[in-house]
Design a protein around this motif. Structure first.
Motif, short mmCIF file in Angstrom:
data_model
loop_
_atom_site.label_atom_id
_atom_site.label_comp_id
_atom_site.label_asym_id
_atom_site.label_seq_id
_atom_site.Cartn_x
_atom_site.Cartn_y
_atom_site.Cartn_z
N ARG A 284 0.59 -0.81 -0.19
CA ARG A 284 -0.40 -0.23 -0.09
C ARG A 284 0.99 1.04 -0.02
O ARG A 284 1.96 1.11 1.10
N LYS A 285 0.52 2.49 -0.71
CA LYS A 285 1.28 3.28 -0.92
C LYS A 285 0.08 4.73 -0.78
O LYS A 285 -0.12 4.61 -1.96
N LEU A 286 -0.33 5.20 -0.55
CA LEU A 286 -1.10 6.40 0.38
C LEU A 286 -0.46 7.60 0.48
O LEU A 286 0.15 7.25 2.17
N MET A 287 -0.31 8.70 0.60
CA MET A 287 0.25 10.06 0.54
C MET A 287 -0.61 10.34 1.89
O MET A 287 -2.25 10.99 2.04
N ASP A 288 -0.22 10.90 2.81
CA ASP A 288 -1.07 11.68 4.54
C ASP A 288 -0.59 13.66 3.51
O ASP A 288 0.25 14.14 2.92
N VAL A 289 -1.35 13.76 2.81
CA VAL A 289 -1.66 15.09 2.13
C VAL A 289 -1.89 16.28 3.30
O VAL A 289 -2.59 17.13 2.62
N SER A 290 -1.95 16.13 4.35
CA SER A 290 -3.13 17.08 5.79
C SER A 290 -2.11 18.35 5.44
O SER A 290 -3.10 19.50 5.39
N ARG A 291 -0.75 18.01 5.38
CA ARG A 291 0.02 19.69 5.13
C ARG A 291 0.05 20.55 4.36
O ARG A 291 -0.44 21.74 4.61
N LEU A 292 -0.44 20.02 3.04
CA LEU A 292 -0.38 20.49 1.62
C LEU A 292 -2.56 20.90 2.45
O LEU A 292 -2.49 22.10 1.65
N THR A 293 -3.21 20.14 2.47
CA THR A 293 -4.71 20.19 2.12
C THR A 293 -4.52 22.06 3.47
O THR A 293 -5.96 22.55 2.95
N ASP A 294 -4.29 21.52 4.47
CA ASP A 294 -4.30 22.61 5.31
C ASP A 294 -4.17 24.06 4.67
O ASP A 294 -3.99 24.84 5.45
N MET A 295 -3.17 23.90 4.31
CA MET A 295 -2.29 25.15 3.46
C MET A 295 -3.33 25.54 2.28
O MET A 295 -3.33 26.79 1.36
N GLY A 296 -4.34 24.92 2.01
CA GLY A 296 -5.28 26.04 0.99
C GLY A 296 -5.82 24.73 -0.91
O GLY A 296 -5.80 25.55 -1.22
N TRP A 297 -4.89 23.27 -0.56
CA TRP A 297 -4.58 23.32 -1.92
C TRP A 297 -4.96 21.94 -1.83
O TRP A 297 -4.74 20.57 -0.99
N ARG A 298 -6.31 21.28 -2.72
CA ARG A 298 -6.47 19.95 -2.71
C ARG A 298 -6.94 19.31 -4.29
O ARG A 298 -6.69 19.97 -5.35
N ALA A 299 -6.38 18.68 -4.63
CA ALA A 299 -6.32 17.60 -5.77
C ALA A 299 -8.33 18.19 -6.27
O ALA A 299 -8.88 17.79 -5.86
N GLN A 300 -8.23 18.18 -7.73
CA GLN A 300 -9.49 17.78 -8.60
C GLN A 300 -9.97 17.44 -9.47
O GLN A 300 -11.53 17.15 -10.09
N ILE A 301 -8.73 16.60 -9.88
CA ILE A 301 -9.31 15.26 -10.91
C ILE A 301 -9.51 14.10 -10.79
O ILE A 301 -8.57 13.92 -10.49
N GLY A 302 -11.22 13.84 -10.75
CA GLY A 302 -11.03 12.35 -10.28
C GLY A 302 -10.41 11.53 -11.15
O GLY A 302 -9.89 11.31 -12.35
N LEU A 303 -10.54 10.46 -10.73
CA LEU A 303 -9.30 9.47 -11.13
C LEU A 303 -10.15 8.97 -12.90
O LEU A 303 -10.00 8.47 -13.65
N ALA A 304 -11.86 8.50 -12.45
CA ALA A 304 -11.90 8.12 -13.40
C ALA A 304 -12.20 8.89 -15.19
O ALA A 304 -12.08 8.49 -16.14
N ASP A 305 -12.26 9.94 -14.70
CA ASP A 305 -12.33 11.75 -15.94
C ASP A 305 -10.88 11.49 -15.78
O ASP A 305 -10.05 11.81 -17.45
N GLY A 306 -10.18 11.45 -15.13
CA GLY A 306 -8.58 11.54 -15.44
C GLY A 306 -8.04 10.24 -16.76
O GLY A 306 -7.67 10.62 -17.81
N ILE A 307 -9.15 8.90 -15.97
CA ILE A 307 -8.02 8.02 -17.42
C ILE A 307 -8.59 8.27 -18.82
O ILE A 307 -8.22 7.62 -19.28
N LYS A 308 -10.03 8.37 -18.75
CA LYS A 308 -10.44 8.70 -20.18
C LYS A 308 -10.07 10.09 -20.25
O LYS A 308 -9.34 9.46 -21.83
N GLU A 309 -9.59 10.96 -19.82
CA GLU A 309 -8.78 12.19 -20.49
C GLU A 309 -6.99 11.57 -20.97
O GLU A 309 -6.48 12.09 -22.60
N THR A 310 -6.86 10.41 -20.24
CA THR A 310 -5.76 9.89 -20.81
C THR A 310 -5.44 8.98 -22.08
O THR A 310 -4.75 8.80 -22.43
#
Length: 325
Positions: A284-310
């Motif tokens: 398993r490899k999952l990042m703890d992104v709480s530091r970045l989230t606390d500073m105001g950034w979150r990912a916007q592109i969902g996996l299903a949509d991203g795979i379709k675009e790719t």
């Protein structure tokens, strides 16, 4: 006007960062963007990098250049991975400092964390355990990049930052049948199975490992977000000896689930089986992104949509290659 050098602008991440910087230019931001292709400058050549930095003297360096690949490539070419990545980091970071560059952003990898680290992986887990053997040489090189930035900050007072992305994918990815990462490898495999009318697709390992995936455009946005943070805010959210920041979406998926999602996107309806004789890698490899989230950034592109675009991008590239033959 800020002069920004993007090292690795033809790679997947570097190209995405360059696109976003060009969009800022078009919106009126005063930027001068500097790039060099590999044929114009080999980043493993110390003299060439020194001459470039002394001549151009950028205000900001974004180090997105690296030799990258999946499990097979890392396991087959360990010397190439550790040597080339160490040389790139040492040359770019030191020669940037020597040319007076005060601001640098280095892109690392989630593989810097130990194999058995508690999940999700926090920044503090760096150097607390044994690395995953299949990509240890690459991981050691990336850890060295983090420590180079921290050491130049401590000794010289510059502002060199590091971001550690999770598994990235998107337009510009490497779809090589042997040397690619898992998601583009699956896209190609299912595409070819559909094209050739195969009844079965075999994937490596048990399918049980879980991975987190981040679209490259989200990574580019996060990178510039971190680069633009005021120094006091950046330093308040890091530690002197662990000044890197994780970048991810905070969600993971099993390889078996990923394969099913890719198959659905491609339109493949045959059997999917696992070859358990092949290595799984880290379970398993999952990042703890709480530091970045606390500073105001979150990912916007969902996996299903991203795979379709790719996949759409892959089809466009494949059609272009066929037409050129």
């Amino acid at each position: 006007m800020r002069k920004i050098y993007v090292a690795g602008h033809r790679g997947m991440v570097g190209a995405a960062i360059l696109r976003q910087l060009q969009a800022r230019q078009s919106a009126g931001e005063a930027l001068m963007l500097i790039t060099r292709t590999h044929s114009e400058m080999d980043l493993t050549d110390q003299a060439a990098v020194r001459a470039f930095m002394q001549s151009e003297r950028p205000d900001v360096v974004i180090l997105a250049a690296a030799k990258v690949g999946g499990i097979h490539a890392n396991d087959t070419y360990p010397a190439d991975f550790i040597y080339e990545n160490l040389m790139i980091e040492c040359n770019v970071i030191h020669q940037a400092f020597d040319a007076g560059v005060q601001h640098l952003l280095q892109l690392g990898s989630s593989c810097v964390y130990p194999r058995a680290v508690p999940q999700p992986m926090r920044e503090e887990a760096l150097l607390t355990g044994v690395l995953e053997p299949t990509n240890e040489p690459y991981a050691i090189a990336k850890i060295a990049g983090i420590k180079l930035c921290e050491s130049y900050n401590r000794q010289h007072g510059v502002d060199y930052r590091s971001v550690m992305p999770t598994n990235l994918y998107g337009p510009g990815d490497n779809f090589h049948p042997e040397n690619s990462h898992v998601l583009p490898a699956l896209i190609r495999r299912f595409h070819e199975a559909l094209r050739d009318g195969l009844d079965e697709v075999v994937i490596w390992g048990t399918g049980k490992p879980r991975r987190e995936f981040l679209h490259v455009d989200d990574m580019a946005e996060a990178s510039l977000f971190v680069l633009d943070l005021p120094r006091d805010i950046y330093m308040a959210n890091t530690q002197p000896m662990q000044s890197h920041i994780n970048v991810g979406c905070g969600k993971d998926i099993s390889i078996a689930e990923l394969a099913a999602l890719v198959a659905e996107t491609v339109g493949y309806s045959g059997r999917i089986t696992q070859d358990a004789s092949k290595p799984d890698g880290t379970m398993r490899k999952l990042m703890d992104v709480s530091r970045l989230t606390d500073m105001g950034w979150r990912a916007q592109i969902g996996l299903a949509d991203g795979i379709k675009e790719t996949y759409d991008w892959f089809l466009a590239q494949t059609n272009t290659e066929l037409r050129s033959k």
